[in-house]
Design a protein around this motif. Structure first.
Motif, PDB file in Angstrom:
ATOM      1  N   LEU A  79      29.167 -32.233 -25.622  1.00 41.31           N
ATOM      2  CA  LEU A  79      28.099 -33.006 -26.247  1.00 41.31           C
ATOM      3  C   LEU A  79      27.741 -34.201 -25.369  1.00 41.31           C
ATOM      4  CD1 LEU A  79      27.596 -34.097 -29.869  1.00 41.31           C
ATOM      5  CD2 LEU A  79      27.790 -35.852 -28.154  1.00 41.31           C
ATOM      6  N   PHE A  80      28.748 -34.989 -24.956  1.00 40.46           N
ATOM      7  CA  PHE A  80      28.466 -36.204 -24.190  1.00 40.46           C
ATOM      8  C   PHE A  80      27.939 -35.901 -22.787  1.00 40.46           C
ATOM      9  CE2 PHE A  80      31.452 -37.974 -27.391  1.00 40.46           C
ATOM     10  CZ  PHE A  80      30.535 -38.820 -28.000  1.00 40.46           C
ATOM     11  N   ALA A  81      28.401 -34.836 -22.176  1.00 39.00           N
ATOM     12  CA  ALA A  81      27.891 -34.463 -20.848  1.00 39.00           C
ATOM     13  C   ALA A  81      26.428 -34.075 -20.923  1.00 39.00           C
ATOM     14  CB  ALA A  81      28.727 -33.315 -20.265  1.00 39.00           C
ATOM     15  N   VAL A  82      26.076 -33.254 -21.909  1.00 37.65           N
ATOM     16  CA  VAL A  82      24.681 -32.835 -22.066  1.00 37.65           C
ATOM     17  C   VAL A  82      23.825 -34.028 -22.482  1.00 37.65           C
ATOM     18  CG1 VAL A  82      23.119 -31.374 -23.426  1.00 37.65           C
ATOM     19  CG2 VAL A  82      25.233 -30.425 -22.492  1.00 37.65           C
TER      20      VAL A  82
ATOM     21  N   LEU B 287      19.602 -30.741 -27.934  1.00 36.83           N
ATOM     22  CA  LEU B 287      20.385 -30.066 -26.889  1.00 36.83           C
ATOM     23  C   LEU B 287      21.846 -30.501 -26.929  1.00 36.83           C
ATOM     24  CD1 LEU B 287      18.102 -29.959 -23.753  1.00 36.83           C
ATOM     25  CD2 LEU B 287      19.741 -28.207 -24.347  1.00 36.83           C
ATOM     26  N   ALA B 288      22.074 -31.806 -27.048  1.00 38.02           N
ATOM     27  CA  ALA B 288      23.449 -32.317 -27.063  1.00 38.02           C
ATOM     28  C   ALA B 288      24.209 -31.855 -28.306  1.00 38.02           C
ATOM     29  CB  ALA B 288      23.430 -33.839 -26.979  1.00 38.02           C
ATOM     30  N   ALA B 289      23.548 -31.915 -29.459  1.00 36.03           N
ATOM     31  CA  ALA B 289      24.218 -31.484 -30.689  1.00 36.03           C
ATOM     32  C   ALA B 289      24.535 -30.000 -30.652  1.00 36.03           C
ATOM     33  CB  ALA B 289      23.342 -31.812 -31.899  1.00 36.03           C
ATOM     34  N   THR B 290      23.662 -29.219 -30.058  1.00 38.34           N
ATOM     35  CA  THR B 290      23.912 -27.781 -29.934  1.00 38.34           C
ATOM     36  C   THR B 290      25.042 -27.522 -28.947  1.00 38.34           C
ATOM     37  OG1 THR B 290      21.589 -27.382 -30.419  1.00 38.34           O
ATOM     38  CG2 THR B 290      22.807 -25.559 -29.478  1.00 38.34           C
ATOM     39  N   ALA B 291      25.112 -28.302 -27.884  1.00 39.81           N
ATOM     40  CA  ALA B 291      26.192 -28.160 -26.898  1.00 39.81           C
ATOM     41  C   ALA B 291      27.556 -28.365 -27.557  1.00 39.81           C
ATOM     42  CB  ALA B 291      26.001 -29.149 -25.754  1.00 39.81           C
ATOM     43  N   LEU B 292      27.602 -29.209 -28.572  1.00 38.20           N
ATOM     44  CA  LEU B 292      28.848 -29.435 -29.306  1.00 38.20           C
ATOM     45  C   LEU B 292      29.390 -28.122 -29.870  1.00 38.20           C
ATOM     46  CD1 LEU B 292      30.926 -31.388 -30.561  1.00 38.20           C
ATOM     47  CD2 LEU B 292      29.320 -31.689 -32.455  1.00 38.20           C
ATOM     48  N   TYR B 293      28.520 -27.278 -30.383  1.00 41.72           N
ATOM     49  CA  TYR B 293      28.947 -26.003 -30.965  1.00 41.72           C
ATOM     50  C   TYR B 293      29.398 -25.009 -29.901  1.00 41.72           C
ATOM     51  CZ  TYR B 293      27.499 -27.184 -35.652  1.00 41.72           C
ATOM     52  OH  TYR B 293      27.406 -27.759 -36.893  1.00 41.72           O
ATOM     53  N   MET B 294      28.839 -25.109 -28.721  1.00 43.63           N
ATOM     54  CA  MET B 294      29.168 -24.162 -27.657  1.00 43.63           C
ATOM     55  C   MET B 294      30.414 -24.579 -26.890  1.00 43.63           C
ATOM     56  SD  MET B 294      26.780 -22.147 -28.351  1.00 43.63           S
ATOM     57  CE  MET B 294      25.372 -22.380 -29.416  1.00 43.63           C
TER      58      MET B 294
END
Length: 173
Positions: A60-63, A84-91
């Motif tokens: 999340l923080f990287a994205v 994008l960042a919130a979705t990256a958290l799930y991935m």
């Protein structure tokens, strides 16, 4: 109940973000907040270990760092960056994150080409007042990239750790 939340919340938020961006050219902050809060609560309940949990937040923080830099340079909207960042958290830091980013970029490129083509067509003159198409016709507006982010998220989500866990539970594993 936990499985139901995993099956419903993320897909609903992705669909809501896409439709909202299409209609209003905005993605509400509450979408990202709901995604982050839901993950923060559900992931430990699935048995995710704390190291993996931390790596998901690192994604999340990287994205977020990269997308906010793009936002500051004018290359991306703020709602898109947060989504994008919130979705990256799930991935998490996994191949699903790469899949999400690549698929969303590809779909975003196709969407941009389609909208630019539509704007230069005669059809756009007749559809400028249509609720669903008005943002596609206005050359002064950007591209509602939330549509691509929502679709990319929905395509990548089945391989995410929470979905894999929920499907495994339903399959009896």
């Amino acid at each position: 109940m936990l499985e139901a939340a995993i099956f419903v919340v993320f897909p609903f938020c992705m669909a809501f973000a896409a439709i909202s961006d299409m209609l209003s050219m905005t993605i509400a902050n509450r979408v990202a907040i709901v995604l982050v809060a839901t993950f923060a609560i559900l992931a430990p309940l699935t048995g995710m270990d704390w190291t993996t949990y931390a790596w998901h937040f690192a994604a999340l923080f990287a994205v977020l760092l990269v997308t906010f830099a793009l936002f500051a340079l004018g290359g991306m909207g703020g709602g898109d960056a947060k989504l994008l960042a919130a979705t990256a958290l799930y991935m998490g830091m996994s191949i699903q994150l790469v899949q999400y980013l690549v698929v969303s970029a590809f779909l975003g490129g196709l969407l941009t080409i389609a909208i630019l083509s539509f704007r230069s067509s005669a059809l756009s003159v007749y559809t400028g007042r249509n609720l669903f198409l008005r943002n596609f016709t206005d050359a002064q507006k950007g591209v509602p990239y939330g549509i691509a982010l929502g679709a990319g998220g929905l395509l990548a989500y089945p391989g995410s750790p929470l979905m894999v866990w929920a499907i495994g539970r339903l399959a009896g594993n």
